[in-house]
Design an enzyme around this catalytic site. Structure first.
Site, PDB file in Angstrom:
ATOM      1  N   GLU A 144       0.810  -1.218   0.000  1.00 17.24           N
ATOM      2  CA  GLU A 144       0.000   0.000   0.000  1.00 17.24           C
ATOM      3  C   GLU A 144       0.841   1.266   0.000  1.00 17.24           C
ATOM      4  OE1 GLU A 144      -0.537  -2.530   2.122  1.00 17.24           O
ATOM      5  OE2 GLU A 144      -2.391  -3.386   1.321  1.00 17.24           O
ATOM      6  N   HIS A 168     -11.985  -5.142   8.154  1.00 18.01           N
ATOM      7  CA  HIS A 168     -12.665  -5.007   6.859  1.00 18.01           C
ATOM      8  C   HIS A 168     -13.941  -4.177   7.031  1.00 18.01           C
ATOM      9  CE1 HIS A 168     -10.092  -8.508   6.153  1.00 18.01           C
ATOM     10  NE2 HIS A 168     -10.216  -8.287   4.863  1.00 18.01           N
TER      11      HIS A 168
END
Lengths: 348, 323
Positions: free
Chosen positions: B60, B129
C-alpha cells in the site's frame, strides 16, 4: 545457501510410524474441519470472510511437528484455523469463534481471521497482510531477553513479502540476532494476482540473503520433506538463537476466500496441483510401507466426521451469542471510565 | 437511463475517465486482470490496456507513493486501496507526502491523486474489513474527503475527484455497493463537492453521509408516521464542507441529529456539531445529538448493535423534538 534438503537425509532419517500416523490423522482432521466450515458458510452459519487451508496442510503440520506446539509462540495471517488447531486450540472453540459465539476462542470477538489463544501461545491470526512480521520479531526479542528457549514462528504467505514490514523485520531480526523462524507458505497467489505478476524474485528464500539470514526452500506438499526442512530450521533458531527463513512451495485448492470464483487459475493448473495432495502423498507412502491400510484410513475419516458432526458443530450451534451488553468491553482495562460513544443522550 | 448499482457506477465513471483522458491511470491490488475484489474495475484492463489499468504488489505504501510520483509529474492516477482498513501502511505517504505537496513546494506541485477505497461495516468483516477512517483524513490539511451515498453520487463525485487538481480520498460505502440502485446516465457527468438536501422537512435535520443515509431515510419514514417531518442532508463532501446547505437546514428546523458509522469521539460529527454551535447557536431549539458507532474497535459479532440504525436515529430525533 541450502536448497531442498538432501533426499538421503530423508531416507536415512524417515519418521517413525507413530509420527506418520499422527501427522496423517491430524491433516485429515484439518481437511474435514475446513470442509465443514465451507458447508457452514454456504448456509450462512458462518458469516463474513472465510479463507480455507486445504492443499496447504503439510506446511503447518510439518513445521509444528518439528517445533513445540503450545509452547513456541506462533503467529500467522488470516488463513489461520489450522495453525490454531495445530497449536492445540480446541477445535470446538475455533468453530465457535467462526460462528461468532461467546464460547469461541476469543468469545466471538474475533472471527475466522482473528483466532487467538494465549494459553496455547497462539498469538493470533491477522487479517492485515504483513502485520505479523514485526510482532514475531518482538515475541522473539522478549523470549531472548527473558532467556527462554521457546522460539517465535511466523507463518505468512508469499504476497506478504511485498510489504515494507517484511524488510524492516528481517533486518531487525538479523541485527538483533532474534530466535524467530519465518515460514513462507508460497501458494503462488495473492488473492487473484499470481506471483509472476507481482513479485520480482519468484524464489522467496532468495530475497532473504541480503539480510544475512539462512534461508531454504522445500516442497510444501510432502509433509516429510517439510518436517525434515523444519527440523533443520527449528534447531538452528533454538540452538543458535538467530533467525531462519524457510519457504514452502504449496498451493491452495480452493479460492482465496469464499467469494473467489477462481477464474484467474487454469483448470489444468489446479488439477496438476491436486495431484500433489499432501494427504494422498503421505497416505500412499504409508500404504506402500505397510503402515496403514485404506480401510484404517477410512475408519479414521468416519471417526473424524462423527466428531465434527456430533460434537464440534453442535457445540458451536448451541453456544450463546455474545451478550450485546458486552459491546463496549475489552477496549481498555475493565474498570476504565473511558466514554464508549454510540448515540448521545443530549444535555439537560 | 440505465439502472446501476454503486459498483457499476464506479466502473462506468472510471471507464469514462480512462476513455476521455489518457493521463488517467487505474491501479491497485487485484485491480487489473482480476477486476477488483468487489469487481469495481471489471473489464477495464481488457478495454483500456495493461498500461492504463494495472495490478500492483501487495504494497500500500508503494501504491500511494508511486501515485504521488505520477501525479507530481502531471498524470491523474486513481489508485485503489482494497479496503480502507488496509490504508494505514500508506498513511505516511498520504499524510506526510500527498497532503503537503502543494504547500511545501510553494504551489509548484499539485498532487492530483484520487484514492478510491471501500469503507464501512455491516458485512461481518470484523475489525479489519469494516472501519470508517474519514476523520483521520478530514483532519489532515491538504486532502479532500468525499463520500458518495448511492450510484448517482458515486459516479458524479468520482469524476469530479479525478478532475480535481488536489488529492481526494474517495470513500465508497461498500455495504451498499450492490444494494443501492439508481438511474445513472451512461455519459460522464460531474457533481460538485457540495452537500445536498436529500429530503425536505420541517422539524429536525438529520445530517449524514455514506451508507447510513439509507437508515436515515428509513427513520424519516418512521418519523413521518409520528407526524415528525425530518429533513435529511447528505453531506457528500467532508472536505471541502458545504457549510451553507447545512446551516440553512439548521436555521429552518432548529434541531439536529448527526449520523455516522465511525466512532463518536473526534468523529466527523464533532466537527459538524462545532460548526453548528459556532454559526447557528441561536437557531437551535435543542442540544445537537449524534448517532454514531461506539468508541470500540469495529466488532465482529455485535456489529448490528454497533451500527447506527433507523430505530436509533428515530429515537434521537424524537428526543430532540421532545426537548
Amino acid at each position: 545457501m541450502p536448497g531442498y534438503p538432501p533426499a538421503a537425509l530423508l531416507l536415512e532419517d524417515s519418521m517413525k510410524t507413530a509420527l506418520r500416523k499422527k501427522l496423517l490423522r491430524d491433516m485429515l482432521f484439518a481437511r474435514r474441519f475446513e470442509e465443514q466450515c465451507y458447508q457452514d458458510y454456504q448456509v450462512r452459519k458462518i458469516g463474513g470472510f472465510l479463507h480455507l487451508y486445504p492443499g496447504q496442510e503439510a506446511c503447518a503440520h510439518g513445521v509444528m511437528a518439528a517445533a513445540r506446539p503450545g509452547e513456541d509462540y506462533v503467529i500467522t495471517g488470516y488463513r489461520d484455523h489450522v495453525h490454531a488447531l495445530v497449536c492445540g486450540v480446541p477445535a470446538k472453540e475455533v468453530m465457535a469463534e467462526l460462528y461468532g459465539k461467546a464460547t469461541g476462542s476469543s468469545g466471538g470477538f474475533g472471527g475466522s481471521m482473528h483466532i487467538f489463544d494465549a494459553s496455547k501461545h497462539f498469538m493470533g491470526g491477522y487479517a492485515l497482510v504483513g502485520g505479523p512480521f514485526p510482532l514475531a520479531a518482538g515475541l522473539a526479542k522478549a523470549l531472548k531477553m527473558q532467556g527462554r528457549d521457546e522460539i517465535a514462528i511466523c507463518f505468512l504467505g508469499d504476497a506478504a513479502n511485498n510489504q515494507g514490514t517484511f524488510h524492516e523485520t528481517l533486518n531487525m531480526a538479523s541485527v538483533w540476532e532474534l530466535p524467530v523462524l519465518f515460514i513462507c507458505e508460497n501458494n503462488l497467489y495473492g488473492i487473484g494476482t499470481s506471483i509472476e505478476r507481482s513479485t520480482a524474485e519468484l524464489d522467496q528464500y532468495k530475497r532473504v540473503a541480503a539480510y544475512r539470514i539462512p534461508a531454504a526452500q522445500a516442497d510444501g506438499q510432502d509433509i516429510e520433506v517439510v518436517h525434515e526442512a523444519a527440523q533443520i530450521a527449528v534447531n538452528h533458531v533454538r540452538e543458535k538463537g538467530t533467525p531462519y527463513f524457510l519457504e514452502l512451495k504449496t498451493y491452495r485448492f480452493r479460492g482465496h476466500s469464499m467469494s473467489d470464483g477462481g477464474a484467474y487459475r487454469s483448470k489444468e493448473e489446479v488439477e496438476e496441483w491436486r495431484k500433489k495432495d499432501p494427504l494422498e502423498i503421505l497416505l500412499a507412502r504409508m500404504i506402500e510401507d505397510g503402515e496403514i491400510t485404506r480401510e484404517e484410513y477410512d475408519a479414521w475419516d468416519e471417526e473424524i466426521l462423527s466428531e465434527i458432526e456430533d460434537e464440534i458443530v453442535p457445540f458451536a450451534e448451541n453456544s450463546p451469542d455474545p451478550d450485546p451488553a458486552d459491546l463496549t468491553r475489552y477496549v481498555l482495562v475493565e474498570d476504565d471510565p473511558y466514554v464508549h460513544g454510540g448515540p448521545s443522550k443530549g444535555g439537560a | 437511463m440505465p439502472v446501476m448499482n454503486i459498483i457499476q457506477a464506479v466502473n462506468s465513471a472510471l471507464d469514462g475517465a480512462l476513455a476521455a483522458d489518457e493521463d488517467v491511470f487505474v491501479f491497485g491490488e487485484d485491480v487489473g486482470r482480476f477486476g477488483g475484489v468487489f469487481r469495481a474495475t471489471d473489464g477495464l484492463q481488457a478495454k483500456h490496456g495493461e498500461n492504463r489499468v494495472f495490478d500492483t504488489p501487495l504494497s500500500e505504501a508503494g501504491i500511494i507513493g508511486t501515485a504521488i510520483g505520477m501525479a507530481i509529474y502531471g498524470l491523474k492516477p486513481v489508485p485503489e486501496i482494497q479496503f480502507s482498513d488496509f490504508i494505514y501502511p500508506a498513511f505516511d505517504q498520504i499524510v506526510n507526502e500527498m497532503a503537503k505537496f502543494r504547500y511545501r513546494s510553494g504551489g509548484q506541485y499539485p498532487c492530483g491523486v484520487t484514492v478510491r477505497t471501500p469503507f464501512g461495516g455491516g458485512i461481518r468483516g470484523g475489525h479489519y474489513h469494516s472501519q470508517s477512517p474519514e476523520a483521520y483524513f478530514a483532519h489532515t490539511a491538504g486532502l479532500k474527503v468525499v463520500v458518495p451515498s448511492d450510484p448517482y453520487t458515486a459516479k458524479g463525485l468520482l469524476l469530479t475527484a479525478i478532475d480535481d487538481p488536489d488529492p481526494v480520498i474517495f470513500l465508497e460505502p461498500k455495504r451498499i455497493y450492490r444494494a443501492a440502485r439508481a438511474e445513472v446516465p451512461e455519459e460522464p457527468y460531474r457533481l460538485p463537492f457540495a452537500a445536498a438536501v436529500d429530503r425536505e422537512g420541517e422539524h429536525v435535520s438529520i445530517i449524514t453521509y455514506g451508507a447510513v443515509l439509507h437508515e436515515a431515510r428509513e427513520a424519516a419514514d418512521l418519523l413521518a408516521e409520528n407526524d415528525i417531518s425530518a429533513e435529511i442532508i447528505d453531506v457528500r463532501s467532508l472536505v471541502p464542507l458545504d457549510e451553507e446547505t447545512i446551516l440553512a437546514s439548521v436555521r429552518k428546523t432548529g434541531r439536529v441529529v448527526i449520523v455516522h458509522e465511525a466512532a463518536r469521539t473526534c468523529g466527523y460529527g464533532a466537527e459538524l456539531a462545532a460548526l453548528i454551535a459556532e454559526k447557528a447557536l441561536m437557531h437551535l431549539e435543542a442540544p445537537i445529538l449524534r448517532v454514531t458507532g461506539y468508541d470500540t474497535p469495529f466488532p465482529y459479532t455485535l456489529e448490528q448493535q454497533y451500527l447506527p440504525d433507523a430505530l436509533k436515529i428515530f429515537e434521537a430525533c424524537e428526543t430532540t423534538v421532545d426537548f
